[in-house]
Design a protein around this motif. Structure first.
Motif, mmCIF file in Angstrom:
data_model
loop_
_atom_site.group_PDB
_atom_site.id
_atom_site.type_symbol
_atom_site.label_atom_id
_atom_site.label_comp_id
_atom_site.label_asym_id
_atom_site.label_seq_id
_atom_site.Cartn_x
_atom_site.Cartn_y
_atom_site.Cartn_z
ATOM 1 N N ALA A 3 10.068 14.131 -15.755
ATOM 2 C CA ALA A 3 9.239 12.998 -15.340
ATOM 3 C C ALA A 3 9.153 12.970 -13.815
ATOM 4 N N PRO A 4 8.009 12.561 -13.291
ATOM 5 C CA PRO A 4 7.891 12.450 -11.826
ATOM 6 C C PRO A 4 8.709 11.263 -11.330
ATOM 7 N N ASN A 5 9.048 11.296 -10.061
ATOM 8 C CA ASN A 5 9.617 10.108 -9.432
ATOM 9 C C ASN A 5 8.469 9.128 -9.280
ATOM 10 N N VAL A 6 8.712 7.875 -9.585
ATOM 11 C CA VAL A 6 7.672 6.852 -9.527
ATOM 12 C C VAL A 6 8.084 5.791 -8.519
ATOM 13 N N GLU A 7 7.127 5.446 -7.669
ATOM 14 C CA GLU A 7 7.368 4.446 -6.635
ATOM 15 C C GLU A 7 6.136 3.550 -6.560
ATOM 16 N N ALA A 8 6.349 2.291 -6.272
ATOM 17 C CA ALA A 8 5.229 1.369 -6.060
ATOM 18 C C ALA A 8 5.337 0.806 -4.651
ATOM 19 N N VAL A 9 4.223 0.901 -3.932
ATOM 20 C CA VAL A 9 4.144 0.347 -2.584
ATOM 21 C C VAL A 9 2.918 -0.553 -2.570
ATOM 22 N N GLU A 18 7.870 17.488 -9.001
ATOM 23 C CA GLU A 18 8.656 18.571 -8.402
ATOM 24 C C GLU A 18 7.814 19.818 -8.145
ATOM 25 N N THR A 19 6.834 20.079 -9.027
ATOM 26 C CA THR A 19 6.011 21.278 -8.882
ATOM 27 C C THR A 19 4.540 20.951 -9.135
ATOM 28 N N LEU A 20 3.680 21.800 -8.622
ATOM 29 C CA LEU A 20 2.241 21.661 -8.872
ATOM 30 C C LEU A 20 1.950 21.821 -10.355
ATOM 31 N N GLU A 21 2.657 22.724 -11.009
ATOM 32 C CA GLU A 21 2.475 22.944 -12.451
ATOM 33 C C GLU A 21 2.707 21.647 -13.232
ATOM 34 N N GLU A 22 3.744 20.901 -12.869
ATOM 35 C CA GLU A 22 4.011 19.636 -13.555
ATOM 36 C C GLU A 22 2.889 18.630 -13.312
ATOM 37 N N ARG A 57 1.722 13.190 -5.744
ATOM 38 C CA ARG A 57 2.372 14.024 -4.736
ATOM 39 C C ARG A 57 3.125 15.152 -5.417
ATOM 40 N N VAL A 58 3.298 16.235 -4.681
ATOM 41 C CA VAL A 58 4.158 17.331 -5.106
ATOM 42 C C VAL A 58 5.178 17.525 -3.996
ATOM 43 N N GLY A 60 6.701 15.341 -2.294
ATOM 44 C CA GLY A 60 6.443 14.440 -1.184
ATOM 45 C C GLY A 60 5.116 14.623 -0.479
ATOM 46 N N ARG A 61 4.391 15.662 -0.811
ATOM 47 C CA ARG A 61 3.100 15.923 -0.158
ATOM 48 C C ARG A 61 1.954 15.431 -1.035
ATOM 49 N N SER A 62 1.082 14.617 -0.467
ATOM 50 C CA SER A 62 -0.044 14.063 -1.211
ATOM 51 C C SER A 62 -1.025 15.165 -1.610
ATOM 52 N N VAL A 63 -1.382 15.192 -2.907
ATOM 53 C CA VAL A 63 -2.347 16.182 -3.396
ATOM 54 C C VAL A 63 -3.573 15.528 -4.036
ATOM 55 N N ALA A 64 -3.484 14.229 -4.345
ATOM 56 C CA ALA A 64 -4.632 13.533 -4.930
ATOM 57 C C ALA A 64 -4.433 12.033 -4.810
ATOM 58 N N GLU A 65 -5.552 11.337 -4.644
ATOM 59 C CA GLU A 65 -5.532 9.878 -4.612
ATOM 60 C C GLU A 65 -6.710 9.333 -5.402
ATOM 61 N N PHE A 66 -6.422 8.306 -6.156
ATOM 62 C CA PHE A 66 -7.440 7.529 -6.848
ATOM 63 C C PHE A 66 -7.394 6.161 -6.185
ATOM 64 N N VAL A 67 -8.372 5.889 -5.315
ATOM 65 C CA VAL A 67 -8.326 4.663 -4.530
ATOM 66 C C VAL A 67 -9.735 4.126 -4.297
#
Length: 86
Positions: A3-9, A18-22, A57-58, A60-67
């Motif tokens: 499972a990904p780490n989930v955070e709400a800000v 952890e990986t792009l594959e995930e 994020r992968v 910690g690096r942002s790879v996509a945003e739905f905003v």
């Protein structure tokens, strides 16, 4: 798949994989670019309608945003088979 780490800000939900594959496994149920683009667009519109944003994020690096009803990021371009995302 772990499972990904989930955070709400504020109103943004951040899923950090952890990986792009995930991260790509999110779209596994939709095997073609047209269907993935349709699903991503509807997801973005739905999130905007309720005032939420989601960032993928992968490591910690942002790879996509739905905003704000739009989509952007390198991952979206890759999985949709396009050169550019909104």
């Amino acid at each position: 798949m772990s499972a990904p780490n989930v955070e709400a800000v504020g109103n943004k939900i951040i899923l950090d994989f952890e990986t792009l594959e995930e991260a790509l496994r999110l779209l596994a149920p939709w095997p073609n670019a047209m269907k993935r683009a349709e699903v991503a667009s509807k997801l973005s519109e739905s999130l905007a309608a309720i005032g939420l944003a989601v960032e993928l994020r992968v490591k910690g690096r942002s790879v996509a945003e739905f905003v704000e009803g739009g989509m952007r990021g390198s991952l979206l371009s890759l999985v949709m088979g396009t050169r550019r995302a909104n």
